[in-house]
Design a protein around this motif. Sequence first.
Motif, PDB file in Angstrom:
ATOM      1  N   SER A  49       3.121   4.579   4.943  1.00 33.16           N
ATOM      2  CA  SER A  49       2.577   5.499   6.079  1.00 33.16           C
ATOM      3  C   SER A  49       3.596   6.480   5.940  1.00 33.16           C
ATOM      4  O   SER A  49       4.471   6.385   5.975  1.00 33.16           O
ATOM      5  N   VAL A  91      -2.584  -5.052   8.030  1.00 32.48           N
ATOM      6  CA  VAL A  91      -1.297  -4.261   8.057  1.00 32.48           C
ATOM      7  C   VAL A  91      -0.221  -4.915   9.072  1.00 32.48           C
ATOM      8  O   VAL A  91       0.892  -4.803   8.790  1.00 32.48           O
ATOM      9  N   PHE A  92      -0.514  -5.480  10.155  1.00 32.29           N
ATOM     10  CA  PHE A  92       0.360  -5.736  11.048  1.00 32.29           C
ATOM     11  C   PHE A  92       0.836  -7.242  10.373  1.00 32.29           C
ATOM     12  O   PHE A  92       2.010  -7.386  10.416  1.00 32.29           O
ATOM     13  N   PHE A 149       9.255  -5.056  14.916  1.00 29.71           N
ATOM     14  CA  PHE A 149       9.499  -4.232  14.207  1.00 29.71           C
ATOM     15  C   PHE A 149      10.966  -4.292  13.399  1.00 29.71           C
ATOM     16  O   PHE A 149      11.764  -4.786  14.058  1.00 29.71           O
ATOM     17  N   ILE A 163       4.130   8.460   8.527  1.00 33.73           N
ATOM     18  CA  ILE A 163       4.590   8.616   9.973  1.00 33.73           C
ATOM     19  C   ILE A 163       5.289   7.476  10.130  1.00 33.73           C
ATOM     20  O   ILE A 163       6.657   7.374  10.776  1.00 33.73           O
ATOM     21  N   LEU A 164       4.730   6.121  10.064  1.00 33.69           N
ATOM     22  CA  LEU A 164       5.668   4.762  10.468  1.00 33.69           C
ATOM     23  C   LEU A 164       6.665   4.676   9.491  1.00 33.69           C
ATOM     24  O   LEU A 164       7.693   4.254   9.869  1.00 33.69           O
ATOM     25  N   ARG A 216       0.911  -1.206  -0.151  1.00 32.30           N
ATOM     26  CA  ARG A 216       0.040  -0.061  -0.055  1.00 32.30           C
ATOM     27  C   ARG A 216       0.847   1.193   0.037  1.00 32.30           C
ATOM     28  O   ARG A 216       2.077   1.034   0.448  1.00 32.30           O
ATOM     29  N   SER A 247      -3.417   6.190   9.251  1.00 26.58           N
ATOM     30  CA  SER A 247      -2.611   5.692  10.136  1.00 26.58           C
ATOM     31  C   SER A 247      -3.390   5.498  11.606  1.00 26.58           C
ATOM     32  O   SER A 247      -3.006   4.351  12.356  1.00 26.58           O
ATOM     33  N   SER A 285      -5.021   2.284  11.164  1.00 27.02           N
ATOM     34  CA  SER A 285      -4.240   1.176  11.167  1.00 27.02           C
ATOM     35  C   SER A 285      -3.843   0.525  12.394  1.00 27.02           C
ATOM     36  O   SER A 285      -3.515  -0.492  12.437  1.00 27.02           O
ATOM     37  N   ALA A 286      -3.306   1.641  13.083  1.00 26.23           N
ATOM     38  CA  ALA A 286      -2.636   1.264  14.405  1.00 26.23           C
ATOM     39  C   ALA A 286      -3.409   1.398  15.605  1.00 26.23           C
ATOM     40  O   ALA A 286      -2.831   1.088  16.701  1.00 26.23           O
TER      41      ALA A 286
HETATM   42  C1  OVV Z   1       1.158  -0.813  12.064  1.00 26.77           C
HETATM   43  C2  OVV Z   1       1.221   0.523  12.156  1.00 26.77           C
HETATM   44  C3  OVV Z   1       1.728   0.879  13.260  1.00 26.77           C
HETATM   45  C4  OVV Z   1       1.807   2.278  13.232  1.00 26.77           C
HETATM   46  C5  OVV Z   1       1.646   3.188  12.521  1.00 26.77           C
HETATM   47  C6  OVV Z   1       0.960   2.505  11.401  1.00 26.77           C
HETATM   48  C7  OVV Z   1       0.914   1.356  10.902  1.00 26.77           C
HETATM   49  C8  OVV Z   1       0.646   3.724  10.238  1.00 26.77           C
HETATM   50  O1  OVV Z   1      -0.122   3.190   9.264  1.00 26.77           O
HETATM   51  O2  OVV Z   1       1.008   4.882  10.193  1.00 26.77           O
END
Ligand code: OVV
Length: 405
Positions: free
Chosen positions: A90, A176-177, A293, A92-93, A87, A239, A242-243
């Motif tokens: 992110s 996502v995870f 991570f 930020i991530l 995708r 985000s 997702s998180a």
């Molecule tokens: C899996 C995860 C953790 C933290 C942030 C995000 C995703 C994101 O999509 O920003």
Amino acid sequence: MQKPVFDAPFPDAPVSDIDPYETRHLGDPSEFHHVLRRNGPLVWLTHYGVWATGRHRELTEIFKNHRTFCSSRGVGLQDFKTEEPWRPPSLILEADPPEHARMRKVLSSVLSSNALSALRNGFEKEAEQRVERLLGVEEFDGVAELAVGFPISVFPDAVGLTEKNRHFLLDYGNLVFNMLGPRNEIAARAAVRAEQAVAWIAKQCERSNLADGALGSDIYRYADQGEITEVEASLLVRSLLSAGLDTTVIAIGNMLRCFADHPEQWRLLRQHPGRARFAFEEVLRFASPVHTFYRTADEDVEVSGVPIREGEKILLNIDCANRDTDRWPDANVFDITRRPGGQAAFGVGIHACVGRHMAALEAEVLLQALAAKVGRIELTGEPVPEPNNALRGYRKLPMSLKVGD
Ligand code: OVV
């Protein structure tokens, strides 16, 4: 199925052929943790051609050195420099400074503990009603009724989601995870389950689909002020989605398990309900929701005498580091009286969880609602683990809540 073998990058490198993504290791990581502790400060995993560490010292050092160990090449197994992400990344991530900082600023003000304090009353009411309803129930699933039930009844409203079908949020978070790991069967199953969720999520992130006066529209206010673009705002809402849900679902499930297994700690908490915040931190240390991570070395570097080459990935095993006996006296004891500062479940450094106040608010409110009424949290059957390539928690927790002392 024959798996590829990635030879060690130098002759005496500490190596292991363990596959931490096998379902049995995802369910019970003790063997993997043992390998990480025994083999060296960093261990080369021949199945994946990555480094791994589960030591608190090295994990912290790598998280803190965000210049060398970047996030923009992905924080999963996949290297975004050589493989197409599933995708759009992110903002930020999966970003580095300076771009990361601009996004972080927006989310940290939207999710500051001050900004969230307005949510507390509503969360409390929901938690109290939910606990009250479950008190008389002989046996229920703690995951469905509490770990999922509570966050899903408060978090989407806090973000300002207006549509039904909120279960898509769980499917999406799960995907996502799982996509942070290899493309194994678990990831494939998550992808099938989340097929509709991906489009649904994108739609919920649009300004017109978010209620006024909630977190999502707060993010769009920064677009109005010209600090971020409209597209950036929608990705920051993504985000949150997702998180923000699966993590707290897993955390609350793990919290229930911790207190069911340690009734004396539950008694202690009931005597000192003001300790709820510290108790939650200890849950996160003892049963960390995110187990892994990655970072990617953006240049040649050495960590604890181990040379790492540009482009190599490092698996950071958070839950192992949080049980590191060099860092924590009696690391394997669940003890809510400890001050678990330095626990790594929210990460460390510039990428440390920006939603931690939301997570703490949800957990604390639920913990206090339970502590007010429940004498004992009892498991009534075997917990069922939910294997996930990045999260560790439960799919089912058969339990009952006993009133009294
Ligand atoms: C899996 C995860 C953790 C933290 C942030 C995000 C995703 C994101 O999509 O920003």
